[in-house]
Scaffold this active site. Sequence first.
Site, PDB file in Angstrom:
ATOM      1  N   GLU A 168      23.709 -16.681  -8.993  1.00  0.00           N
ATOM      2  CA  GLU A 168      23.622 -15.354  -8.383  1.00  0.00           C
ATOM      3  C   GLU A 168      22.159 -15.107  -8.048  1.00  0.00           C
ATOM      4  O   GLU A 168      21.300 -15.171  -8.926  1.00  0.00           O
ATOM      5  CB  GLU A 168      24.155 -14.296  -9.348  1.00  0.00           C
ATOM      6  CG  GLU A 168      25.629 -14.483  -9.667  1.00  0.00           C
ATOM      7  CD  GLU A 168      26.109 -13.605 -10.814  1.00  0.00           C
ATOM      8  OE1 GLU A 168      25.266 -12.941 -11.472  1.00  0.00           O
ATOM      9  OE2 GLU A 168      27.325 -13.596 -11.060  1.00  0.00           O
TER      10      GLU A 168
ATOM     11  N   ARG B  24      11.445   6.322 -12.259  1.00  0.00           N
ATOM     12  CA  ARG B  24      12.118   5.077 -11.903  1.00  0.00           C
ATOM     13  C   ARG B  24      13.573   5.178 -12.319  1.00  0.00           C
ATOM     14  O   ARG B  24      13.900   5.160 -13.506  1.00  0.00           O
ATOM     15  CB  ARG B  24      11.436   3.878 -12.583  1.00  0.00           C
ATOM     16  CG  ARG B  24      10.041   3.603 -12.073  1.00  0.00           C
ATOM     17  CD  ARG B  24      10.045   3.356 -10.594  1.00  0.00           C
ATOM     18  NE  ARG B  24       8.826   2.707 -10.132  1.00  0.00           N
ATOM     19  CZ  ARG B  24       8.615   2.412  -8.880  1.00  0.00           C
ATOM     20  NH1 ARG B  24       9.508   2.705  -7.953  1.00  0.00           N
ATOM     21  NH2 ARG B  24       7.495   1.821  -8.528  1.00  0.00           N
TER      22      ARG B  24
ATOM     23  N   GLU C  26      -0.502   0.248   0.922  1.00  0.00           N
ATOM     24  CA  GLU C  26       0.075   0.872  -0.272  1.00  0.00           C
ATOM     25  C   GLU C  26      -0.971   1.661  -1.056  1.00  0.00           C
ATOM     26  O   GLU C  26      -0.691   2.742  -1.557  1.00  0.00           O
ATOM     27  CB  GLU C  26       0.739  -0.178  -1.167  1.00  0.00           C
ATOM     28  CG  GLU C  26       2.052  -0.698  -0.632  1.00  0.00           C
ATOM     29  CD  GLU C  26       3.168   0.347  -0.592  1.00  0.00           C
ATOM     30  OE1 GLU C  26       3.103   1.372  -1.312  1.00  0.00           O
ATOM     31  OE2 GLU C  26       4.131   0.142   0.173  1.00  0.00           O
TER      32      GLU C  26
ATOM     33  N   PRO D 216      12.277 -15.291 -11.819  1.00  0.00           N
ATOM     34  CA  PRO D 216      12.726 -16.443 -11.042  1.00  0.00           C
ATOM     35  C   PRO D 216      14.091 -17.001 -11.426  1.00  0.00           C
ATOM     36  O   PRO D 216      14.644 -17.804 -10.690  1.00  0.00           O
ATOM     37  CB  PRO D 216      11.622 -17.481 -11.277  1.00  0.00           C
ATOM     38  CG  PRO D 216      10.977 -17.081 -12.547  1.00  0.00           C
ATOM     39  CD  PRO D 216      11.090 -15.589 -12.617  1.00  0.00           C
TER      40      PRO D 216
ATOM     41  N   GLU E 252       8.932  10.130   2.413  1.00  0.00           N
ATOM     42  CA  GLU E 252       9.604  11.419   2.179  1.00  0.00           C
ATOM     43  C   GLU E 252      10.399  11.451   0.875  1.00  0.00           C
ATOM     44  O   GLU E 252      10.643  12.521   0.324  1.00  0.00           O
ATOM     45  CB  GLU E 252      10.497  11.787   3.364  1.00  0.00           C
ATOM     46  CG  GLU E 252      11.662  10.840   3.591  1.00  0.00           C
ATOM     47  CD  GLU E 252      12.478  11.200   4.806  1.00  0.00           C
ATOM     48  OE1 GLU E 252      13.698  10.945   4.772  1.00  0.00           O
ATOM     49  OE2 GLU E 252      11.926  11.738   5.780  1.00  0.00           O
TER      50      GLU E 252
END
Length: 191
Positions: free
Chosen positions: A48, A73, A101, A123, A147
Amino acid sequence: MNPTNPKHPANPKLDEETISTKPIFEGKVISLQVDTVKLPNGQTATREIIRHPGAVAVLALNGDRMLVVDQYRQAMGRTEVEIPAGKLDPGEEPEVAAARELREETGYVAKSLRHLRSFYTSPGFADEIIHLYIAEELEAGDMALDEDEFLEVSEITIEEAYQLMDQNRISDAKTMMAVYAWDLYRTTGRF
């Protein structure tokens, strides 16, 4: 590692050959796929994989202080103190993204911006690579947040950074790596 082309052969006898790829999800930031691979012993397995366009992070030093942002977060369910960071736009060079950034999230522009390291976040299941830069000789300006982006900017000392790590307020790998790199830089003059 070349920050724009991090792929390189390391140990070909351990390589897995991709037999097929099944797309599962395509989002705004990531995509998910399931690969069927041929293992070095000839057997097959599934992997996956999360695909990500890559990101930048900026260790921005203003004298003896580091710029950080505090933002919520959703994946963590809380706010996190982090260094300025964000994903690469399509075709964007990492150094350009790092400058962008820094300016967007803090309002600062750096006269000196240097690449430190590039590293993979997880990884085992993701190809996300983060290009870490150091920004110095900062000039204040205006923030340009997205925004849907809400954050607070502050400047912290190395001692405050370690306190925030002890309090689990800094717990993401890129920011922890930046703190350790900063401390190494302070004590040895090199990264």
